[in-house]
Design a protein around this motif. Structure first.
Motif, mmCIF file in Angstrom:
data_model
loop_
_atom_site.group_PDB
_atom_site.id
_atom_site.type_symbol
_atom_site.label_atom_id
_atom_site.label_comp_id
_atom_site.label_asym_id
_atom_site.label_seq_id
_atom_site.Cartn_x
_atom_site.Cartn_y
_atom_site.Cartn_z
ATOM 1 N N UNK A 86 -74.381 -30.054 -13.662
ATOM 2 C CA UNK A 86 -73.930 -31.166 -12.828
ATOM 3 C C UNK A 86 -73.084 -32.148 -13.631
ATOM 4 N N UNK A 87 -73.452 -32.372 -14.870
ATOM 5 C CA UNK A 87 -72.676 -33.267 -15.728
ATOM 6 C C UNK A 87 -71.274 -32.729 -15.982
ATOM 7 N N UNK A 137 -67.773 -34.416 -14.915
ATOM 8 C CA UNK A 137 -66.725 -34.639 -15.903
ATOM 9 C C UNK A 137 -65.409 -34.006 -15.453
ATOM 10 N N UNK A 138 -65.478 -32.789 -14.908
ATOM 11 C CA UNK A 138 -64.271 -32.110 -14.416
ATOM 12 C C UNK A 138 -63.645 -32.906 -13.281
ATOM 13 N N UNK A 139 -64.460 -33.392 -12.360
ATOM 14 C CA UNK A 139 -63.940 -34.180 -11.237
ATOM 15 C C UNK A 139 -63.278 -35.457 -11.743
#
Length: 118
Positions: free
Chosen positions: A73-74, A78-80
């Motif tokens: 989820x992290x 981070x990608x978003x």
């Protein structure tokens, strides 16, 4: 939850465009705010931003489908955030180029030199 104006700011578009995206089914109203204002889920807006950013970068649809979504989820968060920052930077570059073009048009009509971003 984001209002129409907030969603427009995240996407780098006008509120009319957000209304059009809603009408086209690309954004879903998730609730109503004061005065029956539309509210959109931040995750939906950021997902649409990622899609728009990838489309602008010329990432083929099949490559986007084949790209593995990070499991963590992290990492997804981070990608978003990275894609949001990239989209905002591209929008700022576009605004700067339009401003330079407008200045050149104004200066050119006065018979002076030209500006550039370089």
């Amino acid at each position: 939850m984001l209002t129409t104006a907030q969603a427009a700011k995240v996407l780098g578009v006008r509120t009319d465009t957000v209304h059009a995206m809603k009408a086209e089914g690309r954004l879903t109203v998730r609730g109503k705010g004061p005065n029956k204002a539309n509210l959109f889920a931040r995750a939906d807006v950021e997902r649409l931003l990622v899609q728009r950013t990838e489309a602008k970068r010329g990432v083929p649809e099949q490559a986007r489908l084949d790209e593995a979504e990070p499991e963590c989820a992290g990492c997804r968060e981070l990608r978003a955030r990275l894609l949001v920052a990239e989209s905002r930077a591209r929008a700022a570059d576009d605004r700067a180029e339009r401003a330079v073009a407008a200045m050149n048009a104004a200066v050119g009509s006065a018979g002076h030199g030209h500006f550039s971003l370089g």
